[in-house]
Design an enzyme around this catalytic site. Structure first.
Site, PDB file in Angstrom:
ATOM      1  N   GLY A 191       8.880  -6.018  -0.403  1.00  0.00           N
ATOM      2  CA  GLY A 191      10.301  -6.350  -0.483  1.00  0.00           C
ATOM      3  C   GLY A 191      10.897  -6.575   0.893  1.00  0.00           C
ATOM      4  N   SER A 192      12.125  -6.132   1.060  1.00  0.00           N
ATOM      5  CA  SER A 192      12.865  -6.449   2.282  1.00  0.00           C
ATOM      6  C   SER A 192      12.328  -5.761   3.531  1.00  0.00           C
ATOM      7  CB  SER A 192      14.338  -6.092   2.095  1.00  0.00           C
ATOM      8  OG  SER A 192      14.932  -6.954   1.143  1.00  0.00           O
TER       9      SER A 192
END
Length: 490
Positions: free
Chosen positions: A215-216
């Site tokens: 993810g981020s």
């Protein structure tokens, strides 16, 4: 008469030669076959006739041996077994060895020739060396903080020392007690069947053997690539990023959780985790440079061992521009172990350089004399030092003003990055909450610890799953422990 005696002597000599040849055939040619025969218990009896060497944390053993008085005399014991299982693995009379127990089995069992006082000593005397000890790099306080922090959550924590690569904590939950597998009776069989049938897979080492979409948190890698490539030169200049962003060549519109991401600067986009900005940056950098940066951090390395094998983290190098955009925000085929993401944070903390992580500080004989040391690990430049300095600034901003406020430690400099990774068909799976970070105490000359935390949220708390909410407090507790603050989450 003399002739008969001569014939008898020749016959006896032939019999003697036949006996010698047969003995040589049995002992040399067929020895492996007999040794490997399941009916031959002598190797097992010899193996378990003496205590096994110990695995040490902070100078204290977290393993031991119990005298059962049976043919397979000594059985393995564990202190705080579930907490240290992702490090020790198990040593079972019925099911073999895993993790450190497997990687260092020769030394621990006494079979390693390096334990002998002289070359070929054991072959001459027929004796077996006492098992040696394995001294780990683990920080007991950091390990406990990680284990208590995860609690009933399913997930993992990896922490390393940026300047050396020493693994300070390695935790995976849910866990299990390896001592319950040590013997060879019905209790061990029942435990084995139960653990292997458990859908939560407690014997899976999630810190090093499972990969997740990062993810981020992968935006640290994308930011490094963009800064090194010169795609971004000013942290505070607008990035000319639309919101929403149409992935190239498709009708798919990428959006953001945060407001104000249109044309946001890299600093703003990093602090508030703007997907549109980083997807476009990845496309602008291009697949070749994105892949080169990811691989410099350690992605796509199938040979990493600490000393047991680590599953390779992956960045797909055969993607189109739309897939590259998703890959650049830690989605599509991008996958990472928690240990890999701790290496990402460590590279930033260590001025753009990363050392291969390792778990064994040294090995020693039962009396304490040295067998081998880890030595200095090879160093690899991941990014320019100036890029690392700017990324440290960005990660500090996440903790001081952005989504990582729950990782702040009074009196310490902390940098971090949150992530909430989607997965499953149509993102239908329960998201994973990520946090990667590093910390430097006020009296330290350099960051002392880099941490990665992943929490597999449950369907019941899906709406409350976030890296800043679930994972950051655990990372904070581990960093506090590694800095000597001595506090844990409950």
């Amino acid at each position: 008469m003399t002739r008969h005696i001569r014939h008898a002597a020749v016959f006896c000599a032939l019999l003697l030669v036949a006996l010698v040849v047969n003995a040589a055939r049995v002992q040399i040619v067929q020895a492996p076959q007999y040794d490997g025969n399941p009916a031959n218990r002598r190797p097992d009896i010899a193996r378990y006739q003496q205590p096994r060497g110990d695995i040490l944390v902070g100078g204290e053993p977290v393993t031991g041996s119990r005298d059962t008085g049976e043919h397979l005399r000594f059985e393995r014991t564990y202190a705080d077994g579930p907490m240290y299982a992702p490090i020790t693995g198990f040593a079972s009379q019925a099911y073999g060895t895993t993790l450190l127990e497997h990687a260092e089995d020769g030394l621990l069992s006494g079979a390693d020739p390096l334990l002998a006082p002289l070359p070929l000593w054991n072959d001459v005397t027929g004796t077996r060396n006492a098992g040696g000890d394995v001294v780990t790099t683990i920080d007991g306080a950091a390990q406990q903080a990680a284990f208590e922090g995860l609690g009933r959550h399913k997930g993992a924590v990896a922490a390393i020392e940026p300047s050396t690569g020493r693994v300070l904590a390695l935790v995976s939950t849910p866990s299990y007690d390896p001592q319950s597998l040590s013997g060879n009776g019905t209790a061990a069989t029942r435990t084995w069947d139960r653990l292997n049938g458990d859908p939560d897979r407690p014997m899976l080492n999630r810190a090093v053997r499972r990969t997740y979409p990062p993810g981020s948190t992968f935006k640290v890698v994308t930011a490094a690539a963009a800064l090194d490539a010169g795609v971004v030169r000013d942290l505070d200049a607008p990035t000319r990023s639309p919101d929403p962003y149409n992935l190239p060549g498709t009708r798919t519109r990428l959006t953001n959780e945060a407001e104000g991401c249109r044309d946001a600067s890299l600093r703003e986009a990093f602090e508030w985790s703007c997907n549109t900005v980083f997807a476009k940056l990845g496309v602008d950098v291009g697949v070749r440079r994105m892949a080169a940066t990811a691989e410099a951090f350690g992605f796509n390395d199938a040979g990493l061992r600490i000393p047991f094998a680590v599953s390779p983290s992956t960045f797909d190098t055969s993607v189109d521009r739309a897939q590259l955009g998703l890959s650049s925000i830690g989605q599509y085929n991008t996958r990472a172990t928690p240990l890999q993401m701790a290496m990402v944070a460590a590279a930033v903390a260590n001025g753009g350089q990363v050392r291969s992580p390792y778990l064994v500080e040294r090995t020693q004989r039962a009396g304490g004399s040295l067998v081998a040391t880890a030595g200095s690990r090879p160093i690899r430049e991941v990014m320019r030092p100036a890029t690392a300095t700017r990324l440290k600034e960005l990660m500090t901003g996440v903790v001081e003003k952005g989504t990582g406020a729950n990782a702040a430690i009074r009196g310490a400099l902390v940098g971090g990055k949150t992530g909430t990774a989607q997965h499953g068909v149509g993102n239908s799976g329960t998201p994973y909450a990520w946090f990667v970070s590093w910390a430097q105490g006020e009296r330290d000359l350099e960051p002392k610890v880099a941490v990665a935390v992943v929490v597999e949220g449950s369907a019941a708390d899906r709406d409350g799953i976030s890296g800043g909410g679930l994972a950051a407090p655990i990372a904070r507790a581990v960093m506090e422990a590694a800095l000597g603050r001595g506090t844990h989450t409950g």
